[in-house]
Write an enzyme that holds these catalytic residues in place. Sequence first.
Site, PDB file in Angstrom:
ATOM      1  N   CYS A 173     -10.382  45.996 -13.782  1.00  0.00           N
ATOM      2  CA  CYS A 173     -10.150  44.641 -14.324  1.00  0.00           C
ATOM      3  C   CYS A 173     -11.452  44.110 -14.915  1.00  0.00           C
ATOM      4  O   CYS A 173     -12.454  43.994 -14.200  1.00  0.00           O
ATOM      5  CB  CYS A 173      -9.637  43.696 -13.236  1.00  0.00           C
ATOM      6  SG  CYS A 173      -9.468  42.003 -13.866  1.00  0.00           S
ATOM      7  N   GLY A 196      -1.384  51.861 -22.561  1.00  0.00           N
ATOM      8  CA  GLY A 196      -2.212  51.269 -23.619  1.00  0.00           C
ATOM      9  C   GLY A 196      -1.439  51.193 -24.922  1.00  0.00           C
ATOM     10  O   GLY A 196      -1.403  52.159 -25.674  1.00  0.00           O
TER      11      GLY A 196
HETATM   12  C1  SIN Z   1      -6.467  39.988 -15.048  1.00  0.00           C
HETATM   13  O1  SIN Z   1      -5.776  39.494 -14.146  1.00  0.00           O
HETATM   14  O2  SIN Z   1      -7.486  39.433 -15.479  1.00  0.00           O
HETATM   15  C2  SIN Z   1      -6.089  41.308 -15.663  1.00  0.00           C
HETATM   16  C3  SIN Z   1      -5.938  42.364 -14.646  1.00  0.00           C
HETATM   17  C4  SIN Z   1      -6.547  43.679 -14.996  1.00  0.00           C
HETATM   18  O3  SIN Z   1      -7.063  43.860 -16.107  1.00  0.00           O
HETATM   19  O4  SIN Z   1      -6.536  44.570 -14.162  1.00  0.00           O
END
Ligand code: SIN
Length: 308
Positions: free
Chosen positions: A135, A248
Amino acid sequence: MVNLSIQLAPKHPRGLLLANPVMTASGTFGYGTEYSHLFDIQKLGAIVCKGTTLEPRDGNPQPRLAETAGGLLNSIGLENIGINALIKEKAPIWASWHVPVIVNIAGETVGDYTRLASQLDGVAGISGLEVNISCPNIKAGGAEFGANPDSAAEVTTAVRKATSLPMLVKLTPNTSDIAKVAEAVAEAGADAISLINTLKGMAIDIAKRRPLLGNITGGLSGPAIKPVALYMVYEVAGAVDLPIIGCGGITTASDALEFIMAGASAIQVGTASFTDPRAPLDVLEGIEQFMKKEGIENISELVGAARR
Ligand code: SIN
């Protein structure tokens, strides 16, 4: 009849058998429950829920979404209900489903990941973990762990010890050599590898002369990143002997088939669900039609077909 089933964890004692290779991508399909009135979500191969942390999170400041040419920037910041609510409120519902649910776990420290993993171990309704070391939208942890082979392996080793569940590890493209990270994660005990999470990006509001996202940067997903994701899946599939889950920009069955032919055993549909919640099911039906048209009996005949 075509055989679409895929074993995602062949090295795991219990395995993780999917009826078909179409999964939902974490963060784009909630907890599955939000979509169950729109189509028969039980037809999917697996559902991956929103990234889950030890404590509930409100996420990053707004605005958190920006459309781009062919893509979507998000800076959600792992807004989620937290592990206790997930175990109490969501897992009992999942336990009545036959589609496997995989919980995406995210943390700021290695200890966060191991606590999440051990608390989820043995909970009815949870078929596996997807370890989110990718993330890009949190201040600590997340993609920091996935950016280099040593820290990726450290988290994977620790989670492996903390759980008896099949374990997928989700990689970030924001690294200099994703194949090296994949090799480290495979060595550390992952059952399968999912890739890619979002590419770090940003947008600027020219009227305000300020970054558009409240968090300044975000993660780019959607069709714009498909060629990058496909290339990385191809690279990783050549580097490790584990099932790969491609993700993706997959919007159509043709996109999914490209990932499968590049070496993915399964795929995740993500951003496409925001414009068409039925997209994962349409992708599944399209794969099935392609196989029938081409006279292919078993999906495994297509896995890595473009590599041979
Ligand atoms: C997020 O909640 O910011 C995205 C989650 C992720 O990219 O794993």
